[in-house]
Design a protein around this motif. Structure first.
Motif, mmCIF file in Angstrom:
data_model
loop_
_atom_site.group_PDB
_atom_site.id
_atom_site.type_symbol
_atom_site.label_atom_id
_atom_site.label_comp_id
_atom_site.label_asym_id
_atom_site.label_seq_id
_atom_site.Cartn_x
_atom_site.Cartn_y
_atom_site.Cartn_z
ATOM 1 N N THR A 6 -7.154 13.776 8.720
ATOM 2 C CA THR A 6 -7.012 14.894 7.607
ATOM 3 C C THR A 6 -7.266 16.482 8.239
ATOM 4 O OG1 THR A 6 -8.574 13.293 6.330
ATOM 5 C CG2 THR A 6 -8.250 15.584 5.521
ATOM 6 N N HIS A 61 0.456 3.511 2.246
ATOM 7 C CA HIS A 61 0.796 3.756 3.468
ATOM 8 C C HIS A 61 1.955 3.102 3.807
ATOM 9 C CE1 HIS A 61 0.262 4.147 7.940
ATOM 10 N NE2 HIS A 61 0.419 3.064 7.883
ATOM 11 N N TYR A 108 -7.691 5.763 5.103
ATOM 12 C CA TYR A 108 -7.857 4.725 3.963
ATOM 13 C C TYR A 108 -7.586 3.386 4.657
ATOM 14 C CZ TYR A 108 -8.182 8.910 1.394
ATOM 15 O OH TYR A 108 -8.685 10.183 0.864
ATOM 16 N N SER A 109 -7.101 3.202 5.505
ATOM 17 C CA SER A 109 -6.631 1.731 5.916
ATOM 18 C C SER A 109 -7.845 0.848 6.349
ATOM 19 C CB SER A 109 -5.514 1.677 6.981
ATOM 20 O OG SER A 109 -6.165 2.180 8.274
ATOM 21 N N THR A 162 0.800 -1.370 -0.029
ATOM 22 C CA THR A 162 -0.024 0.050 0.141
ATOM 23 C C THR A 162 0.757 1.394 -0.087
ATOM 24 O OG1 THR A 162 0.147 0.286 2.386
ATOM 25 C CG2 THR A 162 -1.796 -1.335 1.393
ATOM 26 N N LEU A 203 -2.614 8.700 5.125
ATOM 27 C CA LEU A 203 -3.061 7.607 4.399
ATOM 28 C C LEU A 203 -3.468 6.291 5.547
ATOM 29 C CD1 LEU A 203 -0.358 7.778 1.600
ATOM 30 C CD2 LEU A 203 -2.636 8.120 1.453
#
Length: 317
Positions: free
Chosen positions: A295, A214, A277-278, A212, A273
């Motif tokens: 964010t 990340h 998004y994980s 990923t 990230l």
């Protein structure tokens, strides 16, 4: 008659002496002139000087300073609002805090930026820890990763903020000590531990690494952090002997400072990230929490830190 004859004889003898020695006549007349001058001084000049209004004894000049005015009695630095610990020299010796309060180094807006950075870092840190510890059933090797990485980023933030405003010799030295404690003594070992935890967890579960963005950015930024510590430490430890001593080492320190402002945003982007998004983050939080903590908070933190940057400390040309 006898006395008269003696006087006549003395006078005739003196005339005969002066006649034989004419130079004595000049000496006699000079002596008489000096006597007349003394008589003139006594009779005319001295009475005139005595009548002048000049004191015979000079006046005594006082060496004592005049009493201080009320304005001069006021302290140079107001003590209101200064922590009580500053009155104890032992509690601030070596940390540069007295110089910081005597001569504030912050610019306009620095306090607001510092507050914004502290609040946003706190939101990011607390949210991450609550998410990681909220489900005891999910405790495992992976849990150490978000816990340690968020703690390390918070320490890195403090290490930057505490060194940014320093401009005086004592506050610079004290800020450098705090910077190294946060970055090297605590931050780097913690972030390496968190990275090792996730790396070993993937090995144990037979999963691929760096699949990923990340994970990819995380591996890059941790490797850069090790290089950054070597660069910064070598430029200040043992008077920068690793880079040939000063002034060469001071030039290296400027690049260390500049590269730090590149690595730090990479840490925040990696956290963004992973938090936004994980798969793990989606299971342990709702969208609004992720948006605020991973964010908004990193964005505010980045703006706050960069608003306090002193470009004058990074003059390369």
């Amino acid at each position: 008659m006898a006395n008269a004859e003696r006087c006549s004889h003395a006078c005739s003898h003196s005339h005969s002496v002066f006649a034989k020695h004419p130079t004595l006549i000049g000496a006699r007349s000079s002596a008489l002139t000096h006597v007349d001058d003394h008589h003139f001084l006594l009779k005319s000049v001295l009475p005139t000087m005595a009548s002048l209004p000049i004191p015979l004894v000079p006046p005594t000049i006082s060496t004592e300073a005049p009493p201080a005015t009320e304005e001069e009695r006021q302290p140079l630095v107001e003590q209101e609002g200064v922590p009580d610990t500053l009155t104890d020299p032992a509690s601030v010796q070596g940390m540069g805090m007295k110089d910081f309060y005597d001569r504030p180094e912050g610019r306009e807006g620095d306090t607001i930026a510092l507050t914004a950075a502290a609040v946003s870092a706190g939101v990011f840190f607390v949210t991450t820890w609550v998410m990681a510890l909220a489900s005891p059933s999910s405790y495992g090797l992976f849990t150490w990763h978000p816990l340690m990485q968020s703690l390390a980023i918070s320490l890195f933030t403090y290490g930057i903020l505490t060194l940014q405003p320093t401009a005086q010799p004592k506050t610079k030295a004290a800020g450098l000590v705090r910077h190294q404690l946060a970055m090297i003594a605590l931050g780097l070992p913690i972030v390496l531990f968190g990275t090792s935890a996730i790396y070993y967890n993937k090995i144990r579960n037979d999963r691929e690494h760096f699949t990923t963005w990340h994970g990819t950015f995380g591996g890059i930024v941790v490797a850069l952090s090790v290089f950054q510590v070597l660069l910064g430490g070598g430029s200040v430890w043992f008077n920068g002997r690793a880079f040939g001593g000063n002034p060469k080492a001071k030039q290296v320190w400027k690049y260390h400072r500049a590269s730090g402002y590149i690595i730090y945003p990479l840490y925040l982007f990696t956290a963004y990230l992973g938090g936004a998004y994980s798969h793990w983050s989606g299971e342990h939080s709702v969208l609004v929490v992720r948006f605020l903590a991973f964010t908004i908070a990193p964005a505010v933190l980045l703006l706050a830190v960069f608003s306090r940057v002193r470009l004058s400390k990074m003059k390369f040309f």
